[in-house]
Write a protein that holds these residues in place. Structure first.
Motif, PDB file in Angstrom:
ATOM      1  N   GLU A 121       0.798  -1.141   0.057  1.00  0.00           N
ATOM      2  CA  GLU A 121       0.109   0.194  -0.024  1.00  0.00           C
ATOM      3  C   GLU A 121       0.864   1.470   0.019  1.00  0.00           C
ATOM      4  OE1 GLU A 121      -3.154   0.111  -0.454  1.00  0.00           O
ATOM      5  OE2 GLU A 121      -3.187  -2.099  -0.593  1.00  0.00           O
ATOM      6  N   ASN A 122       2.160   1.143   0.424  1.00  0.00           N
ATOM      7  CA  ASN A 122       3.053   2.072   0.480  1.00  0.00           C
ATOM      8  C   ASN A 122       3.678   2.762  -0.893  1.00  0.00           C
ATOM      9  OD1 ASN A 122       2.449   2.845   3.100  1.00  0.00           O
ATOM     10  ND2 ASN A 122       4.151   1.566   3.888  1.00  0.00           N
ATOM     11  N   GLY A 123       3.352   1.972  -1.946  1.00  0.00           N
ATOM     12  CA  GLY A 123       3.854   2.030  -3.240  1.00  0.00           C
ATOM     13  C   GLY A 123       3.221   3.278  -3.959  1.00  0.00           C
ATOM     14  N   ASP A 124       3.765   3.625  -4.947  1.00  0.00           N
ATOM     15  CA  ASP A 124       3.225   4.894  -5.884  1.00  0.00           C
ATOM     16  C   ASP A 124       2.065   4.556  -6.235  1.00  0.00           C
ATOM     17  OD1 ASP A 124       2.915   7.156  -7.502  1.00  0.00           O
ATOM     18  OD2 ASP A 124       4.866   7.109  -8.226  1.00  0.00           O
ATOM     19  N   LYS A 125       1.039   5.267  -5.678  1.00  0.00           N
ATOM     20  CA  LYS A 125      -0.492   5.365  -6.199  1.00  0.00           C
ATOM     21  C   LYS A 125      -0.857   5.508  -7.662  1.00  0.00           C
ATOM     22  CE  LYS A 125      -1.702   4.354  -2.013  1.00  0.00           C
ATOM     23  NZ  LYS A 125      -2.159   2.784  -1.668  1.00  0.00           N
ATOM     24  N   ARG A 126       0.010   6.460  -8.400  1.00  0.00           N
ATOM     25  CA  ARG A 126      -0.217   6.655  -9.782  1.00  0.00           C
ATOM     26  C   ARG A 126       0.080   5.508 -10.657  1.00  0.00           C
ATOM     27  NH1 ARG A 126       4.407  10.923 -10.535  1.00  0.00           N
ATOM     28  NH2 ARG A 126       5.371   9.258  -9.807  1.00  0.00           N
ATOM     29  N   ILE A 127       0.996   4.766 -10.065  1.00  0.00           N
ATOM     30  CA  ILE A 127       1.250   3.696 -11.188  1.00  0.00           C
ATOM     31  C   ILE A 127       0.712   2.098 -10.664  1.00  0.00           C
ATOM     32  CG2 ILE A 127       2.924   5.010 -11.899  1.00  0.00           C
ATOM     33  CD1 ILE A 127       5.208   3.204 -10.395  1.00  0.00           C
ATOM     34  N   GLU A 128       0.366   1.863  -9.525  1.00  0.00           N
ATOM     35  CA  GLU A 128       0.105   0.631  -8.970  1.00  0.00           C
ATOM     36  C   GLU A 128      -0.869  -0.425  -9.843  1.00  0.00           C
ATOM     37  OE1 GLU A 128      -1.786   1.349  -5.047  1.00  0.00           O
ATOM     38  OE2 GLU A 128      -3.816   1.721  -5.970  1.00  0.00           O
ATOM     39  N   ASN A 129      -1.498   0.355 -10.881  1.00  0.00           N
ATOM     40  CA  ASN A 129      -2.388  -0.507 -11.479  1.00  0.00           C
ATOM     41  C   ASN A 129      -1.712  -0.915 -12.916  1.00  0.00           C
ATOM     42  OD1 ASN A 129      -4.423  -0.668  -9.725  1.00  0.00           O
ATOM     43  ND2 ASN A 129      -5.132   1.237 -10.344  1.00  0.00           N
TER      44      ASN A 129
END
Length: 276
Positions: A22-30
């Protein structure tokens, strides 16, 4: 009064794992192969199985002639590497990146997303480079399946995943920029070599290619070690991982360089070289 059970070590580990994701970059998680390391590790395991089983499968078969495939593949990789080098250079230059300390821009600005995109493309290119190994196996060039080759191809992806997941840009741009530049030269060499013996006289610069590869790892190490001691808003943990990994490659490539170009050859080895 109800007594709550103490979570087991596995339950705690799972909680930390979920928090880490969950701490990863939200912009690219998908984006493809970004959110979780599980598919990444499965692909790496499949790669290692193929490295083990492939030569056994090909043992009683004739080598496959892949001349046209190799020419197209290598020159495609030259173009891809050149494009990534351009994108890393342009995105960092236009965003006024510092060579000494560059935090990650997690905004949705055009330049920030441009850098994240080329970081992702660089990461995906490492899966494409598994083809190098497949071609060795199909052509029965098993001597090329060295520890250095397999180690580098199987571990670079996990390192790239870590960098992309948490820091798609910032300091990490230097690794992609240098590696893309080196791969332009590397795939150009192998593309020319794929034409056959008539190109040998133009390939005198092979040992300079290994020198260039070593130079990139030295520069990456210096770049990341400096940031371990600098007051820079970039995760020290990732700098440490990259530094250790680069040092391991320096050791392996130095060993390769010595045995390939510096160590005196025995009489039998010289005869083998002349026969090739």
């Amino acid at each position: 009064m109800e007594v709550l059970e103490e979570p087991t070590i596995w339950q705690k580990a799972w909680v930390y794992y979920q928090k880490g994701l969950e701490n990863g970059d939200k912009r690219i998680e998908n984006w493809l192969l970004v959110y979780s390391p599980v598919p990444v590790c499965c692909i790496i395991m499949c790669y290692l199985v193929i490295v083990w089983a492939g030569p056994k499968f090909m043992a009683k078969k004739e080598p496959i002639n892949l001349k046209i495939v190799l020419i197209l593949y290598n020159f495609t990789m030259v173009c891809l590497s050149a494009y990534m080098f351009y994108e890393f250079t342009a995105a960092s230059w236009l965003a006024s990146y510092s060579l000494l300390c560059q935090p990650v821009d997690y905004s949705n600005s055009q330049l920030a997303m441009r850098m994240a995109s080329v970081c992702w493309l660089f990461y995906i290119s490492k899966y494409v480079e598994f083809s190098d190994t497949m071609f060795f196996i199909l052509r029965k060039k098993n001597s090329q399946l060295t520890f250095l080759h397999v180690y580098h191809h199987s571990t670079i992806i996990l390192n790239c995943w870590l960098g992309l997941k948490y820091t798609p840009g910032g300091q990490s741009f230097m690794t992609g920029l240098l590696n893309s530049l080196v791969h332009v030269a590397m795939y150009l060499y192998y593309g020319l070599a794929a034409f056959g013996p008539r190109m040998t006289k133009y390939l005198w610069w092979k040992h300079y290619l290994t020198t260039l590869q070593l130079l990139q790892f030295f520069l990456i190490t210096i770049h990341t070690v400096y940031n371990l001691f600098a007051d820079c808003d970039y995760p020290d943990a990732l700098n440490l991982i990259v530094s250790i990994y680069a040092l391991s490659l320096i050791a392996l490539f130095t060993h390769f360089y010595y045995h390939s170009y510096l160590k005196p050859k025995t009489y039998e080895q010289k005869k083998c070289v002349k026969k090739v």
